[in-house]
Enzyme design. Sequence first.
Site, PDB file in Angstrom:
ATOM      1  N   HIS A 409      -2.894   9.717 -12.789  1.00  0.00           N
ATOM      2  CA  HIS A 409      -2.677   9.675 -11.340  1.00  0.00           C
ATOM      3  C   HIS A 409      -3.390   8.494 -10.675  1.00  0.00           C
ATOM      4  O   HIS A 409      -3.155   8.207  -9.502  1.00  0.00           O
ATOM      5  CB  HIS A 409      -3.132  10.990 -10.688  1.00  0.00           C
ATOM      6  CG  HIS A 409      -2.248  11.442  -9.572  1.00  0.00           C
ATOM      7  ND1 HIS A 409      -1.575  10.567  -8.746  1.00  0.00           N
ATOM      8  CD2 HIS A 409      -1.911  12.689  -9.146  1.00  0.00           C
ATOM      9  CE1 HIS A 409      -0.886  11.244  -7.856  1.00  0.00           C
ATOM     10  NE2 HIS A 409      -1.054  12.533  -8.074  1.00  0.00           N
ATOM     11  N   ASP A 413       2.067   7.315  -9.378  1.00  0.00           N
ATOM     12  CA  ASP A 413       2.242   8.300  -8.313  1.00  0.00           C
ATOM     13  C   ASP A 413       3.214   9.381  -8.740  1.00  0.00           C
ATOM     14  O   ASP A 413       4.088   9.163  -9.599  1.00  0.00           O
ATOM     15  CB  ASP A 413       2.757   7.629  -7.036  1.00  0.00           C
ATOM     16  CG  ASP A 413       1.752   6.646  -6.459  1.00  0.00           C
ATOM     17  OD1 ASP A 413       0.540   6.872  -6.645  1.00  0.00           O
ATOM     18  OD2 ASP A 413       2.186   5.661  -5.831  1.00  0.00           O
TER      19      ASP A 413
END
Length: 437
Positions: A409, A413
């Site tokens: 992450h 995204d």
Amino acid sequence: MAKFTFNMPDIGEGIAEAEIVQWHKQVGDQISEDEEFVDMMTDKATVPMESPVNGKILEIAGGEGDMVSIGSMLVVIEVEGEVPEDVVEEAAAETEAAPGSAPAPKDEAVEERIEVENSDASDADDALAADPKPEPLPAPTPAPEPVQHAKVLATPAVRKRAKDLGVDLAQVKPAEDGRVRHGDLDQFLSYNAGYGAAASPRADEEKKVIGMRRRIAENMAASKRNIPHFSYVEECDVTDLEVLRAQLNSNRGDKPKLTILPLLITAICKTLPDFPMINARYDDEAGVVTRHGAVNLGMAAQTDAGLMVPVIRNAQAQNLWQLANEISRLAEAARNGTATSEEMQGGTLTVTSLGPLGGVATTPVINRPEVAIIGPNRIIERPMYVTGSDGVERIEKRKLMNISISCDHRVVDGWDAASFVQALKRLLETPALILID
């Protein structure tokens, strides 16, 4: 007689130490020139060590699971006569530290052993006799005393039957006069199915975590500790894909039989150009993300030593049959331990599949420093509403497969991961597009 010290050689890759995985020889064993005596594991691969001389092993560096620094003593061998000068020079050259590797720790005892010591047989025997005796092992912990039960009344035949079944007669309630009979035993067993197995558990086993298992543990812990994972799962209708695969296999000639994996890899490679953030590696120390053009696809393979990830180089440039051959070759090399160091590193994205054990969904752990890992799950048949070409909705039996992806992450995204999987889904559900250049 002479003593030759074989030090841990520099085997490249910028490593400073290696782990002892398995000794093939022990102190007192005879060894021949070019005979393998120990397997050493680096971060990349397991490397067998071979003796450059004939002789008898006098000393070894440690036990399985211990780490040995480059340049440190690995084994001491007693040889007949003097050690050839070329062997000494070659051994010295191999233990020179590689650029960027840590220097071997300086130890007077080790430095003395680096030199070849010429002595007669009696000196060697004296030296062995002078070695300190190993510390005695601690006394084993005594087993706990068995629980004492009151005397149970039963015939010898009932007692023998209960013993064979692993049943404690103290737990059997007699029907009359306090004596356990065969009928009481039968009733106890009918209400306690599987009691015998439960009453005799398998003995506990301690197994040292070394070699490949230790590397896997360290790498997985580092990945979960350093990478903020998130996972995304989507359902794909692969009915038409399976039809295409069956058609290709029925006309394959002498080509290898296709599994779904080559088709999936081809679809992944066709999807990645629009999502370069998925095919990437993240150097978190330098703060640099490298988005790769070539797809060097890691393929998780289960082996007796644990999970290994050989790499399919330039997967985007290979057709279905070439991918099938490479998948088979690399999986076999991983299983039999012949995969090279180059074949085990440099991946830019990994696919992990459990085949028929794939489950409904998975949350695979990223193979650091990659930023994503894809997990196809088990194909199942299920009824679905399908709209036909006539616009009429009907129920049909379809083959469905979930695609799981885990991403880093920090650099990927959620929108990117979901968009990538949706694009991949479109190819899998319209498989003719997979074969179009």
